[in-house]
Design an enzyme around this catalytic site. Sequence first.
Site, PDB file in Angstrom:
ATOM      1  CE  LYS A 173      -4.342   1.191   2.284  1.00  0.00           C
ATOM      2  NZ  LYS A 173      -5.120   1.011   3.523  1.00  0.00           N
TER       3      LYS A 173
HETATM    4  O1  G3P Z   1      -9.162   2.149   4.256  1.00  0.00           O
HETATM    5  C1  G3P Z   1      -9.049   3.454   4.729  1.00  0.00           C
HETATM    6  C2  G3P Z   1      -9.764   3.568   6.015  1.00  0.00           C
HETATM    7  O2  G3P Z   1      -9.089   2.868   7.021  1.00  0.00           O
HETATM    8  C3  G3P Z   1     -10.070   4.939   6.434  1.00  0.00           C
HETATM    9  O3  G3P Z   1     -11.257   4.847   7.090  1.00  0.00           O
HETATM   10  O4  G3P Z   1     -13.036   5.583   8.592  1.00  0.00           O
HETATM   11  O5  G3P Z   1     -10.626   6.184   9.065  1.00  0.00           O
HETATM   12  O6  G3P Z   1     -11.851   7.253   7.190  1.00  0.00           O
HETATM   13  P1  G3P Z   1     -11.703   6.034   8.043  1.00  0.00           P
END
Ligand code: G3P
Length: 218
Positions: free
Chosen positions: A87
């Site tokens: 990633k």
């Molecule tokens: O895959 C990306 C993710 O982990 C971000 O999610 O909810 O932290 O915006 P969030």
Amino acid sequence: MKFFVDTANLQEIQEAHDLGVLDGVTTNPSLMAKEGIFGHDNVMAHYKQICEIVDGDISAEVIATDYEGMVREGELLAELHPNIVVKVPMIRDGVKAIRHFSERGIKTNCTLVFSAGQAILAAKAGATYVSPFVGRLDDVSTDGLQLIEQIVHIYGNYGYQTQVLAASVRHVMHLVQCAELGADVVTCPLSVITGLLNHPLTDIGLQKFLADHAKGNK
Ligand code: G3P
């Protein structure tokens, strides 16, 4: 549409796997920190454990932000297991690193994508996956799902092989709408996947079926 679970929590990963619908896992440095996984050896061991639970693509993020560092880290990660996807953030050196990995057959996930232009760059560099962050765009009053629609459309125009991996998917309707829009993958917390189970009419219907069945068996 593939389902990836977005967590570094082994119990949640096991639970998602046991449900029988899991295709892969995404992690990021924040999710690793949430589980208290720090230090090179611990991080590598943790990714190995994830690979042992799930037979599918497992995204492991580089920490370096310079080209040489990303290449070094990514190559080490890729050696861990054939299912590891490196990633890489959507920055200048990240694009160069994705090109490097793609020329060597190493799978990549281009992360922190917030615009169609960034998604075009990721595809041009040969990324295996592109990760537009739906929820984080919604957080700043921008329609995250509209970006998914735009990227799916653009990739379709040119037959780009890069898969659209909708990330930062926060709730069931995000997931359903990503499916409507033709995202190749969604990654989300386990609660979003299990949330798909819920419908009050299912519960009421099942109660009635069981009650009627019980009458006949009196
Ligand atoms: O895959 C990306 C993710 O982990 C971000 O999610 O909810 O932290 O915006 P969030």
